[in-house]
Scaffold this active site. Sequence first.
Site, PDB file in Angstrom:
ATOM      1  N   LYS A 114       1.628  61.514  -9.004  1.00 56.85           N
ATOM      2  CA  LYS A 114       1.781  60.369  -8.103  1.00 56.85           C
ATOM      3  C   LYS A 114       1.730  60.768  -6.624  1.00 56.85           C
ATOM      4  O   LYS A 114       1.080  60.111  -5.825  1.00 56.85           O
ATOM      5  CB  LYS A 114       3.153  59.764  -8.384  1.00 56.85           C
ATOM      6  CG  LYS A 114       3.227  58.292  -8.333  1.00 56.85           C
ATOM      7  CD  LYS A 114       4.514  57.791  -8.976  1.00 56.85           C
ATOM      8  CE  LYS A 114       5.718  58.678  -8.736  1.00 56.85           C
ATOM      9  NZ  LYS A 114       6.850  58.016  -8.101  1.00 56.85           N
ATOM     10  N   ARG A 134      12.440  50.086  -8.821  1.00 61.58           N
ATOM     11  CA  ARG A 134      12.914  50.966  -9.883  1.00 61.58           C
ATOM     12  C   ARG A 134      13.394  50.192 -11.096  1.00 61.58           C
ATOM     13  O   ARG A 134      13.543  50.748 -12.165  1.00 61.58           O
ATOM     14  CB  ARG A 134      14.095  51.799  -9.371  1.00 61.58           C
ATOM     15  CG  ARG A 134      13.701  52.956  -8.516  1.00 61.58           C
ATOM     16  CD  ARG A 134      14.925  53.778  -8.204  1.00 61.58           C
ATOM     17  NE  ARG A 134      15.128  54.813  -9.202  1.00 61.58           N
ATOM     18  CZ  ARG A 134      14.593  56.022  -9.108  1.00 61.58           C
ATOM     19  NH1 ARG A 134      13.865  56.346  -8.081  1.00 61.58           N
ATOM     20  NH2 ARG A 134      14.814  56.919 -10.044  1.00 61.58           N
ATOM     21  N   ARG A 184       5.799  74.989 -14.675  1.00 58.32           N
ATOM     22  CA  ARG A 184       5.710  75.218 -13.232  1.00 58.32           C
ATOM     23  C   ARG A 184       6.548  76.429 -12.792  1.00 58.32           C
ATOM     24  O   ARG A 184       7.719  76.552 -13.158  1.00 58.32           O
ATOM     25  CB  ARG A 184       6.200  73.952 -12.527  1.00 58.32           C
ATOM     26  CG  ARG A 184       5.943  73.907 -11.059  1.00 58.32           C
ATOM     27  CD  ARG A 184       5.833  72.494 -10.553  1.00 58.32           C
ATOM     28  NE  ARG A 184       7.044  71.704 -10.800  1.00 58.32           N
ATOM     29  CZ  ARG A 184       7.109  70.382 -10.607  1.00 58.32           C
ATOM     30  NH1 ARG A 184       6.053  69.727 -10.194  1.00 58.32           N
ATOM     31  NH2 ARG A 184       8.233  69.737 -10.848  1.00 58.32           N
ATOM     32  N   ARG A 209      12.139  76.098 -10.946  1.00 56.69           N
ATOM     33  CA  ARG A 209      13.149  75.200 -10.386  1.00 56.69           C
ATOM     34  C   ARG A 209      14.150  74.814 -11.461  1.00 56.69           C
ATOM     35  O   ARG A 209      13.782  74.618 -12.614  1.00 56.69           O
ATOM     36  CB  ARG A 209      12.481  73.942  -9.830  1.00 56.69           C
ATOM     37  CG  ARG A 209      12.563  73.870  -8.332  1.00 56.69           C
ATOM     38  CD  ARG A 209      11.793  72.720  -7.765  1.00 56.69           C
ATOM     39  NE  ARG A 209      11.935  71.490  -8.533  1.00 56.69           N
ATOM     40  CZ  ARG A 209      11.267  70.379  -8.289  1.00 56.69           C
ATOM     41  NH1 ARG A 209      10.384  70.369  -7.320  1.00 56.69           N
ATOM     42  NH2 ARG A 209      11.452  69.305  -9.012  1.00 56.69           N
ATOM     43  N   ARG A 233      14.890  62.603 -17.433  1.00 56.15           N
ATOM     44  CA  ARG A 233      14.108  61.866 -16.427  1.00 56.15           C
ATOM     45  C   ARG A 233      13.104  60.925 -17.090  1.00 56.15           C
ATOM     46  O   ARG A 233      12.869  59.817 -16.615  1.00 56.15           O
ATOM     47  CB  ARG A 233      13.397  62.844 -15.487  1.00 56.15           C
ATOM     48  CG  ARG A 233      14.342  63.454 -14.469  1.00 56.15           C
ATOM     49  CD  ARG A 233      13.940  64.860 -14.098  1.00 56.15           C
ATOM     50  NE  ARG A 233      12.841  64.917 -13.144  1.00 56.15           N
ATOM     51  CZ  ARG A 233      12.119  66.026 -12.922  1.00 56.15           C
ATOM     52  NH1 ARG A 233      12.361  67.131 -13.591  1.00 56.15           N
ATOM     53  NH2 ARG A 233      11.158  66.005 -12.045  1.00 56.15           N
TER      54      ARG A 233
END
Length: 215
Positions: free
Chosen positions: A13, A89, A128, A161, A172
Amino acid sequence: MNIFIMGAPGSGKGTFSSRIKEEFDLNHISTGDIFRANIAGGTELGMQAKAYTEKGLLVPDEITNNMVKEYLSQLSDKKNGYLLDGYPRTLDQAKAFEKMTEGTDLMVDEIVVMDVPFDELTRRITGRRSCKHCGEIYNIYSKPPVKEGICDKCGSELSQRKDDNEESLKTRLEEYAKNTEPVIAYYEEKGMVKRIDATAGIEEIWPVLKEALSK
Ligand SMILES: [Zn+2]
């Protein structure tokens, strides 16, 4: 053209937002920016929001909605419209925003949804790795370093992370399914949604997205 862009974590995004903003000369705003601007500017709404966040509470929809609307209506350079990221949201926010902007130039025209299958999101997020020293970003599946765990550019150790693990991603994604998917369904019923298959690479997706928004 006023756009809401939506997509799960890892859907790209952010990257596509910057391209859309450039291509169509839009104001690109995230709700985070709006909150920060209101709090830094000491506005009444900003102070109310701050009181909630300081207590560790969620900011009520009403405050968020008003902040978004005021921010958008006060933009000094309206350009060709806005691209809003991170809002609405919830379904309540979507409906309230619709009511607040009805008949004004702030009404949303298009909802862009960046669609990526669950297993691909998982690979993108959990794979990642980044170099704290030079900032280079890797992915152990799609862009691995030559030597495992070591930055190609500067030889420093790579790190992950804290919330890029499967457990945190699951939370999430559940939140996305619970709150955002009903918002998308709501706009879909109104025929306002453009779903973009965002599984491929950026250079393959971008022409499709650009074409979809040009219509
Ligand atoms: Zn490095």
